[in-house]
Write a protein that holds these residues in place. Sequence first.
Motif, PDB file in Angstrom:
ATOM      1  N   TYR A 138       0.861  -1.186   0.000  1.00 18.56           N
ATOM      2  CA  TYR A 138       0.000   0.000   0.000  1.00 18.56           C
ATOM      3  C   TYR A 138       0.905   1.247   0.000  1.00 18.56           C
ATOM      4  O   TYR A 138       2.116   1.137   0.225  1.00 18.56           O
ATOM      5  CB  TYR A 138      -0.895  -0.018   1.246  1.00 18.56           C
ATOM      6  N   ASP A 188       1.406   3.580   2.071  1.00 18.60           N
ATOM      7  CA  ASP A 188       2.167   3.808   3.301  1.00 18.60           C
ATOM      8  C   ASP A 188       3.344   2.836   3.424  1.00 18.60           C
ATOM      9  O   ASP A 188       4.243   3.039   4.238  1.00 18.60           O
ATOM     10  CB  ASP A 188       1.245   3.683   4.520  1.00 18.60           C
ATOM     11  N   ASN A 194     -15.055   5.676   4.934  1.00 19.56           N
ATOM     12  CA  ASN A 194     -14.267   4.837   5.829  1.00 19.56           C
ATOM     13  C   ASN A 194     -13.685   3.575   5.206  1.00 19.56           C
ATOM     14  O   ASN A 194     -13.790   2.475   5.776  1.00 19.56           O
ATOM     15  CB  ASN A 194     -15.107   4.449   7.051  1.00 19.56           C
ATOM     16  N   MET A 206     -10.802   1.136   4.952  1.00 20.20           N
ATOM     17  CA  MET A 206      -9.948   0.883   6.117  1.00 20.20           C
ATOM     18  C   MET A 206      -8.535   1.439   5.942  1.00 20.20           C
ATOM     19  O   MET A 206      -7.871   1.784   6.906  1.00 20.20           O
ATOM     20  CB  MET A 206      -9.899  -0.614   6.445  1.00 20.20           C
ATOM     21  N   GLU A 207      -8.070   1.514   4.696  1.00 18.17           N
ATOM     22  CA  GLU A 207      -6.782   2.181   4.496  1.00 18.17           C
ATOM     23  C   GLU A 207      -7.039   3.677   4.389  1.00 18.17           C
ATOM     24  O   GLU A 207      -7.744   4.128   3.484  1.00 18.17           O
ATOM     25  CB  GLU A 207      -6.131   1.704   3.185  1.00 18.17           C
ATOM     26  N   PRO A 208      -6.461   4.462   5.282  1.00 21.03           N
ATOM     27  CA  PRO A 208      -6.643   5.909   5.160  1.00 21.03           C
ATOM     28  C   PRO A 208      -5.970   6.417   3.884  1.00 21.03           C
ATOM     29  O   PRO A 208      -5.046   5.787   3.363  1.00 21.03           O
ATOM     30  CB  PRO A 208      -5.920   6.466   6.387  1.00 21.03           C
ATOM     31  N   VAL A 258      -4.604  -0.792  -2.945  1.00 20.31           N
ATOM     32  CA  VAL A 258      -5.406   0.261  -2.314  1.00 20.31           C
ATOM     33  C   VAL A 258      -6.424  -0.412  -1.410  1.00 20.31           C
ATOM     34  O   VAL A 258      -7.134  -1.327  -1.834  1.00 20.31           O
ATOM     35  CB  VAL A 258      -6.089   1.148  -3.379  1.00 20.31           C
ATOM     36  N   GLY A 259      -6.453   0.029  -0.166  1.00 18.58           N
ATOM     37  CA  GLY A 259      -7.253  -0.641   0.857  1.00 18.58           C
ATOM     38  C   GLY A 259      -8.684  -0.164   0.911  1.00 18.58           C
ATOM     39  O   GLY A 259      -9.140   0.393   1.896  1.00 18.58           O
ATOM     40  N   GLY A 260      -9.411  -0.421  -0.168  1.00 17.43           N
ATOM     41  CA  GLY A 260     -10.822  -0.049  -0.216  1.00 17.43           C
ATOM     42  C   GLY A 260     -10.985   1.376  -0.699  1.00 17.43           C
ATOM     43  O   GLY A 260     -10.115   2.227  -0.504  1.00 17.43           O
ATOM     44  N   ARG A 310      -6.941   8.600  11.133  1.00 17.27           N
ATOM     45  CA  ARG A 310      -8.360   8.326  10.929  1.00 17.27           C
ATOM     46  C   ARG A 310      -9.217   9.575  11.119  1.00 17.27           C
ATOM     47  O   ARG A 310     -10.165   9.817  10.368  1.00 17.27           O
ATOM     48  CB  ARG A 310      -8.824   7.180  11.850  1.00 17.27           C
TER      49      ARG A 310
END
Lengths: 166, 265, 782
Positions: free
Chosen positions: C25, C27, C199, C201-203, C252-254, C286
């Motif tokens: 990701y 980050d 929301n 989960m990955e900001p 990418v987390g969502g 968050r």
Amino acid sequence: MSDVSLTVNGRRVSGNAEDRTLLVHFLREHLGLTGTHVGCDTSQCGACVVHVDGRAVKSCSMLAVQASGSTVVTIEGLADGAELHPVQAAFKEHHGLQCGFCTPGMIMTATDMIARHPQGLDEATVRAELEGNICRCTGYHNIVKAILAASETMAKGAKGKAKQAA
Amino acid sequence: MYSVNYHRASSVADAARQLKNGDAKLLSGGMTLIPAMKTRLASPSDLVDVSRLKELQGVKVSGKTVTIGAATTHYDVSTDEKLKKVCPALAHMASLIGDPAVRHRGTIGGSIANNDPAADYPAALLALGATIVTNKREIAADKFFKGLFETALKEGEIVTAVSFTAPAKAAYQKFRNPASRYAIVGVFVTKGKDGARAAVTGAGEDGVFRSKEIEAALAKNFDAAALGGLKVPAKGLMSDIHASADYRANLIAVMAKRAVAAANA
Amino acid sequence: MGIEGVGARVARKEDKRFITGGGRYVDDMVVPGMKHAVFVRSPHAHAHIKKIDVKKAQAMPGVVGVLTGKELKADGIGNLICGWMIHSKDGTPMKMGAWSPLAVDKVRYVGDAVVIVVADTKGQARDAAEAVEITYKELKAVVDATKAIQSGAPQIHAEAENNLIFDWELGDGKATDAAIKSAAHVTRMKIVNNRLVPNAMEPRAALGHYDKAEDHYTCWTTSQNPHVARLVMSAFYNVAPENKLRVIAPDVGGGFGSKIYIYPEEIVCLWASKKTGVPVKWVADRTESFLSDAHGRDHVSTVEMAFDKDNRITGLKVDTIANLGAYMSLFSSCVPTYLYATLLSGQYNIPAIHANVRTVYTNTAPVDAYRGAGRPEATYVLERMMETAARELGVSPAELRRRNFITSFPHQTPVIMAYDAGDYNASLDAAMKAADYAGFTKRRADAAKQGKLRGIGMSCYIEACGLAPSSAVGSLGAGVGLWESAEVRVNAVGTIEVLTGSHSHGQGHETTFAQLVTQRFGVPIDSVSIVHGDTDKVQMGMGTYGSRSGAVGMSAIVKALDKVEAKAKKIAAHLLEADEGDIVIENGEVKVAGTDKSLPWFQVALASYTAHNLPAGMEPGLKETAFYDPSNFTFPAGCYICEVEIDPETGTTEIIQFVAADDFGNIINPMIVEGQVHGGIAQGVGQALLEGAHYDSSGQLLTASYMDYTMPRAGDLPSFKVSTSNTPCPGNPLGVKGCGEAGAIGSPPAVINAITDALGVVDIAMPASPATVWATIRATKH
């Protein structure tokens, strides 16, 4: 700054970090173990769950220096070489993940949950035990299914081993 | 998080010495303190970690007397077989705190020293008539919890244990805030040799409190039916986006009834 | 279908990395010399910036740079734009207020970015951010759209008088009014669709890297559409020309819509990288996500639905006020218009429809598409109306729906859409059967004996997906075309790479897309790789949203596969000395039908690259590109049934069962489709029961963390009963419709219809939290 010495995924590691460094950041930034994620600021989402001295904890709510001297297992250390841990395998088989971001925390929580329930799990227990892990993709349906399946597989495996030992 | 200096105490006495550094704070499980530091709402100069002190660990049961070391985790309290025999209500209560990972780190001493108005342990200890043991003295729970995040603890004073006599009957019922999962209302009821006690967390503007109304109703008859017509005043109860004072008043009555039923079951 | 082909439940290829901690990701990215950024954000909802003093911050340990909007403007970085033009009914264009990536003179919501601080560590950047001194002059704020358009409300942008962005209409107002006037019955409701925070989960995160030697920028970003990000940052924000800007959206987390848009942070990180000479990484925490991610929904509608004496709908009139927040986000204008009003016919024959939509600025976070985008709002309006009408008319909710279902196709609605295929009775029947609808009366009575209130509710939704025919959206104001691209590269050894402009952030493209290739050439799925998310690898693409990756993205792959297949057959025919028409490709072999003559697949591939013996005039190589532009939207539809049990003492709602019966057209991987439905339902149930963004009147977001914003947890939900009964989509080669948003679109009204049924009330606000349900019960008693 403090020295931090840990056994992470079976390997002794040490490093020097600011005292304010969280365990999750030590794992990610000092050790390059980026499988452990940060999804919130309030220790609720569980994307950061690792095992410290055999117990699931939120690595975003623990200082690295607090953990010094402890044994840590992260998602990277769960599989036995090329062979997936039964919980990892179950998540794949039952489509227990989509974007993958919450997945490491989910899997670490699930392995801890299964270990604490050697007598087996039911759906209500699994759902209650997932209190501290948030997933936005799956609606939990397949996560619950995967954990129940892994719990059964592992129970059978344990029985098999017990038989062999006897 | 602001910069901080970490110290791992070698004993309670050592911790007491270390606490004299700057604006030092005790660190136990850290489940409240570390998140508060992350959001920069708390900014101690030093942290004195007592979580690994053997002398603060474990649950001891002798007859009806229970003593729990301050650094005993919620998980260890919730799974202690001896405790489950004499006071299953407290083990059950501990199993309802936070989530499994939080219970693996959070401790009874940390919880009561912090005295969050929505924490569970303060209600239990009040209802159990517990004694809080520190490195300096013993304090009755009735005198210990002083208001929002306030306790009778003096500077440099360290909670080392809590002890109580297991009551004949006890139970805890908790109604969670849907978001934070802390108690919107939690009611711990006990029937001991001195009669019925009922303590309420999550609801009071001044934090945990004993409910006169519930205790009066249960004094004559420790039965859910005795709470049938119970009216809990909304005055003095918190109101926020999750629950009005009226709603909390209602929940206190409902949780009390259910707790008494569970205690009698 | 084969075990790895179309229609098979193939376990996902991408899972291996995610379950072993190997996901990558933004980050997780590290670039040598990389520094960390923190944004100083406005604590006020509405204020003038009087002065910004960065001196103290610049002197803090580890600080590399502290940069302001003035410097950004001086370097020619442009304002953020909304890319879909809507005209008001008086013909005037929408009133787009200026949105500077870093606020210069004025801040308009809590969280508005003002200053970027870059330092060696994130901790140091945060320390320095606290030392930035900004003097504000606070202004009165307004957060409620219905109040913001009243005269005397605080003026948020000079461009938009009374904060009105546009006043738009669709449909035939006169005919609708006439229908209402002559109706045997009119149902009237005010319907509120609550504001949500996506929301993922990955900001959100961005890593900007300016390479001075090459005068070239690279941006790693949490994006659902990296090519659109590059296009917009080049064409409108003046960050860099396209050939000098590479955008990478890795794992990418969502997204759920929130990562479609180009936000200030990625622009500023790129610019700051050039300015400071170091790569700059920013990762939202968050609370920052709550404050600054685009929110969803937030509609207030007044609705009238007219029926004749046979309970047939004769007209629908909808007047909606939509809150767009402080600035117009990239696609904000099309969500409450063409993605909303065009769906107001639902599954029903409605001869006359009129929708009026006013969009409004408020001092809140920008509002844009969130899973479903407009279609959940339309479905909620319609399905709440149908439920209320059924109760008023004294007919069963199922019967009222059946009476009004569209049953012949194609069907032209009065609000643009031409439905191509569907069988709404089939979904309703399947759902009622799965829910044991007939047994509900007994279950309700049993629950009543335990002091519990049971209710049941249904929702028959339709959505327009497969966004979208480019010429059609162009004529409606879109600034881009909504085709998709694909490139199929057969390597010399026969393995295959498919490059796609779609982006996978949980949808499983690496598996479903590969299934198409396996199906076509009979090669093992492990020999197929899907490449996406990098503008240096994939030439151009429009990304993933609007359930478009199946209907549009996969159709492009099919087109490219057609071309590869044709060329492979030509080569094989030449090598096997056969007629091209007799060549078939099966199980990894290229054969002459009816003979034993064949070549392994890899040999055809190899022959195309050795080029020793190709048909005369043929170019070497086996690689084809296709662009696919759909001819119509697709129309997934279905029926959802929710059964609830309410504890009247506490107001707690338990979902006893949730049934989904969907029509998604043909299905490539049922396992993945079911997963999409599960997730969508959880978000829809979340909207109905748990989630709500709540600002106080001064514009402070009270629900800015998981302590106050209720995310659906495992314990809040049951296991779902999902099934499909499919009518193939005639509009694309695979017959697929799309499944990503259905759950979130169809479920909220089913839940609220069930709760209002249980309580015997007409309406209840979302989220129907325990406190709200308890207060409703109490109000009913009094």
